[in-house]
Every structure is written in structure tokens, then in C-alpha cells.
Design a protein around this motif. Structure first.
Motif, PDB file in Angstrom:
ATOM      1  N   UNK A 154      -6.810   9.471  -1.045  1.00  0.00           N
ATOM      2  CA  UNK A 154      -8.034   9.364  -1.841  1.00  0.00           C
ATOM      3  C   UNK A 154      -7.750   8.734  -3.200  1.00  0.00           C
ATOM      4  N   UNK A 155      -6.725   9.221  -3.888  1.00  0.00           N
ATOM      5  CA  UNK A 155      -6.377   8.662  -5.191  1.00  0.00           C
ATOM      6  C   UNK A 155      -5.949   7.200  -5.073  1.00  0.00           C
ATOM      7  N   UNK A 156      -5.199   6.899  -4.030  1.00  0.00           N
ATOM      8  CA  UNK A 156      -4.754   5.519  -3.831  1.00  0.00           C
ATOM      9  C   UNK A 156      -5.939   4.585  -3.642  1.00  0.00           C
ATOM     10  N   UNK A 157      -6.902   5.000  -2.837  1.00  0.00           N
ATOM     11  CA  UNK A 157      -8.075   4.161  -2.601  1.00  0.00           C
ATOM     12  C   UNK A 157      -8.962   4.067  -3.838  1.00  0.00           C
ATOM     13  N   UNK A 158      -8.976   5.106  -4.668  1.00  0.00           N
ATOM     14  CA  UNK A 158      -9.717   5.028  -5.930  1.00  0.00           C
ATOM     15  C   UNK A 158      -9.115   3.959  -6.838  1.00  0.00           C
ATOM     16  N   UNK A 159      -7.792   3.908  -6.884  1.00  0.00           N
ATOM     17  CA  UNK A 159      -7.121   2.887  -7.692  1.00  0.00           C
ATOM     18  C   UNK A 159      -7.424   1.497  -7.155  1.00  0.00           C
ATOM     19  N   UNK A 160      -7.379   1.351  -5.834  1.00  0.00           N
ATOM     20  CA  UNK A 160      -7.663   0.053  -5.220  1.00  0.00           C
ATOM     21  C   UNK A 160      -9.091  -0.381  -5.526  1.00  0.00           C
ATOM     22  N   UNK A 161     -10.037   0.556  -5.437  1.00  0.00           N
ATOM     23  CA  UNK A 161     -11.431   0.231  -5.729  1.00  0.00           C
ATOM     24  C   UNK A 161     -11.597  -0.186  -7.183  1.00  0.00           C
TER      25      UNK A 161
ATOM     26  N   UNK B 296      -2.149  -3.115  -8.292  1.00  0.00           N
ATOM     27  CA  UNK B 296      -1.527  -3.134  -9.609  1.00  0.00           C
ATOM     28  C   UNK B 296      -1.561  -1.740 -10.242  1.00  0.00           C
ATOM     29  N   UNK B 297      -0.511  -1.416 -10.980  1.00  0.00           N
ATOM     30  CA  UNK B 297      -0.438  -0.095 -11.625  1.00  0.00           C
ATOM     31  C   UNK B 297      -0.027  -0.178 -13.091  1.00  0.00           C
ATOM     32  N   UNK B 298       0.280  -1.369 -13.587  1.00  0.00           N
ATOM     33  CA  UNK B 298       0.803  -1.478 -14.952  1.00  0.00           C
ATOM     34  C   UNK B 298      -0.205  -1.025 -15.997  1.00  0.00           C
TER      35      UNK B 298
ATOM     36  N   UNK C 151      -9.339  -1.364  -9.244  1.00  0.00           N
ATOM     37  CA  UNK C 151      -8.689  -2.662  -9.459  1.00  0.00           C
ATOM     38  C   UNK C 151      -9.537  -3.805  -8.920  1.00  0.00           C
ATOM     39  N   UNK C 152     -10.146  -3.585  -7.758  1.00  0.00           N
ATOM     40  CA  UNK C 152     -10.992  -4.624  -7.169  1.00  0.00           C
ATOM     41  C   UNK C 152     -12.181  -4.942  -8.065  1.00  0.00           C
ATOM     42  N   UNK C 153     -12.797  -3.904  -8.623  1.00  0.00           N
ATOM     43  CA  UNK C 153     -13.929  -4.116  -9.528  1.00  0.00           C
ATOM     44  C   UNK C 153     -13.492  -4.852 -10.788  1.00  0.00           C
ATOM     45  N   UNK C 154     -12.347  -4.468 -11.333  1.00  0.00           N
ATOM     46  CA  UNK C 154     -11.857  -5.120 -12.547  1.00  0.00           C
ATOM     47  C   UNK C 154     -11.510  -6.588 -12.277  1.00  0.00           C
ATOM     48  N   UNK C 155     -10.875  -6.847 -11.147  1.00  0.00           N
ATOM     49  CA  UNK C 155     -10.509  -8.225 -10.807  1.00  0.00           C
ATOM     50  C   UNK C 155     -11.761  -9.072 -10.600  1.00  0.00           C
ATOM     51  N   UNK C 156     -12.754  -8.512  -9.894  1.00  0.00           N
ATOM     52  CA  UNK C 156     -13.997  -9.252  -9.651  1.00  0.00           C
ATOM     53  C   UNK C 156     -14.705  -9.565 -10.962  1.00  0.00           C
TER      54      UNK C 156
ATOM     55  N   UNK D   6       0.838  -1.205   0.000  1.00  0.00           N
ATOM     56  CA  UNK D   6       0.000   0.000   0.000  1.00  0.00           C
ATOM     57  C   UNK D   6       0.874   1.257   0.000  1.00  0.00           C
ATOM     58  N   UNK D   7       1.909   1.267   0.824  1.00  0.00           N
ATOM     59  CA  UNK D   7       2.801   2.428   0.866  1.00  0.00           C
ATOM     60  C   UNK D   7       3.496   2.635  -0.475  1.00  0.00           C
ATOM     61  N   UNK D   8       3.861   1.532  -1.131  1.00  0.00           N
ATOM     62  CA  UNK D   8       4.494   1.642  -2.447  1.00  0.00           C
ATOM     63  C   UNK D   8       3.524   2.232  -3.463  1.00  0.00           C
TER      64      UNK D   8
END
Length: 222
Positions: free
Chosen positions: A139-146, A178-180, A148-153, A107-109
Motif C-alpha cells: 500500500x505504501x509503495x503504491x502511494x509513493x508511485x501514485x 524515485x525516492x530522493x 510520483x506519477x502525479x508530480x511527474x505529470x 519495484x522490489x527495490x
């Protein structure tokens, strides 16, 4: 500063790990003397009457003269020693701690990846600006996580519809950090009139839970 282990008394000697303790001894008398005060502080924090941050500021003021601070420190030495000994002797606990540490580091990375401007250095001197930077980055970090979670699901549900159901171990290897696939540099077009789709991150298939360890051992023996 190394980790300190505290003996319950000067008479206690351990066969294999005695070198860890040196001359550190728990001050039980100090803990017993201020036990009621410790309980009152703990209850006040639990009931929300005292903020932990405020309490720490007060206790750390003239800490060498503050007996309550010293009592908390003595009790903390006991808790820390018990925890460290548990970590040393419990392999599964070490694995859990290692996995949790890896998640925090990931997460820190990701936050560092988001906060790329200025090399990640905070140049603002005003506290308000620093607070904005921290909150906006989160906020931006959690947006990316959200996202990614939707895409993975969605991908997992698509695989399930095709007849392939991933296992628990395969799901455990997935990461929402993921960020690639994200274009970090470039122009961003935001359409405020667009209505976002409903969030649907639930898996549409049943997961097969792993067998208990005793069942696995029985199968291996047979």
C-alpha cells in the motif's frame, strides 16, 4: 539447476545448437494419452471452477505417481523449449523481457526502501501479522508511485505550457520509483480533515509518435 531443452524425437539433430538438448526427449505419448484431461483442467481454471493454487497442491502430491502431473510436466517442457528457443533467436523479445525485468526489480527495490524497519526482515511468526506487513508495504509503495506519477505529470504539463514538449524517448526514461525527494525518517503529520485534490495525471499535450522503422530507414538512406 540448468535450463533444459527437449528434442521432439530422438532422431532430430540440430546443426549448431544440438549440445543444448542432450538426451532430453518430449514424451508425446504421455501428452496425447492425457490430452483430454489437460483440456478439462484448463477449462475448469478458465471458468473459475478450480483455483490454480489448489490444483498445484494436488498435482504436486505424490507427483512421481500422478500421471496427470507428469503429463502437465511434459507439456510444460514443450512450451518452455519453444519459448527459450524464441528468446535466443529474437533480439526484440529479449529487449522486452529485459525492460520488464528491470521494472520488476525497481519495484522490489522501492518496496525494500519502504520496508526499512528491522532491516527488511519479517520477524512476526503469525501468518496474519506477516500478511499485514506485506499488504501495508504494498500500500505504501503504491502511494509513493501514485504521488510520483502525479508530480511527474504536473511537471510535464508545466513544461508543455512553456513551449517544450518532451519526446516519447524522454518520457520512457522517467520512473515513478524515485525516492530522493521523500523524507523517510522523521515525524509524519496526517490531517484527516483535509480534503485531497482531484487526481489529474493526464497529460495536456499531444505526444509525437515515433516514425515507423521503414520511414527512418528511408530517411537515413536519402
Amino acid at each position: 539447476m540448468g535450463l533444459k531443452f527437449y528434442r521432439p524425437s530422438s532422431d532430430v539433430v540440430y546443426q549448431h545448437i544440438d549440445s543444448l538438448f542432450h538426451d532430453n526427449i518430449v514424451d508425446w505419448d504421455l501428452i496425447q494419452t492425457h490430452w483430454q484431461d489437460l483440456l478439462r483442467v484448463a477449462i475448469s481454471i478458465q471458468e473459475g471452477k478450480v483455483l490454480p493454487s489448489m490444483l498445484l497442491r494436488k498435482l504436486t502430491t505424490y507427483s512421481r505417481k500422478n500421471r496427470l502431473y507428469q503429463a502437465f510436466h511434459a507439456l510444460g517442457c514443450v512450451e518452455r523449449t519453444v519459448f527459450l528457443l524464441t528468446v535466443i533467436s529474437d533480439v526484440k523479445l529479449r529487449e522486452v523481457i529485459h525492460r520488464a525485468t528491470n521494472k520488476v526489480e525497481q519495484y522490489n527495490a522501492l518496496e525494500d526502501w519502504v520496508r526499512f524497519a528491522g532491516g527488511g526482515t519479517m520477524y512476526a511468526h503469525a501468518f496474519e501479522e506477516q500478511e499485514k506487513l506485506v499488504k501495508y508495504t504494498g500500500l505504501l509503495t503504491n502511494c509513493i508511485i501514485l504521488d510520483n506519477t502525479l508530480e511527474i505529470s504536473a511537471a510535464l504539463n508545466a513544461l508543455a505550457r512553456e513551449g517544450y514538449r518532451p519526446s516519447i524517448d524522454e518520457l520512457a526514461a522517467l520512473s515513478p520509483y524515485q525516492t530522493r525527494h521523500i523524507k523517510r525518517f522523521g515525524n509524519y503529520e496526517i490531517d484527516f480533515s483535509a480534503v485531497p485534490a482531484l487526481i489529474a495525471d493526464d497529460l495536456t499535450f499531444q505526444l509525437e509518435l515515433p516514425a515507423p522503422p521503414e520511414v527512418i530507414e528511408a530517411v537515413q538512406e536519402n
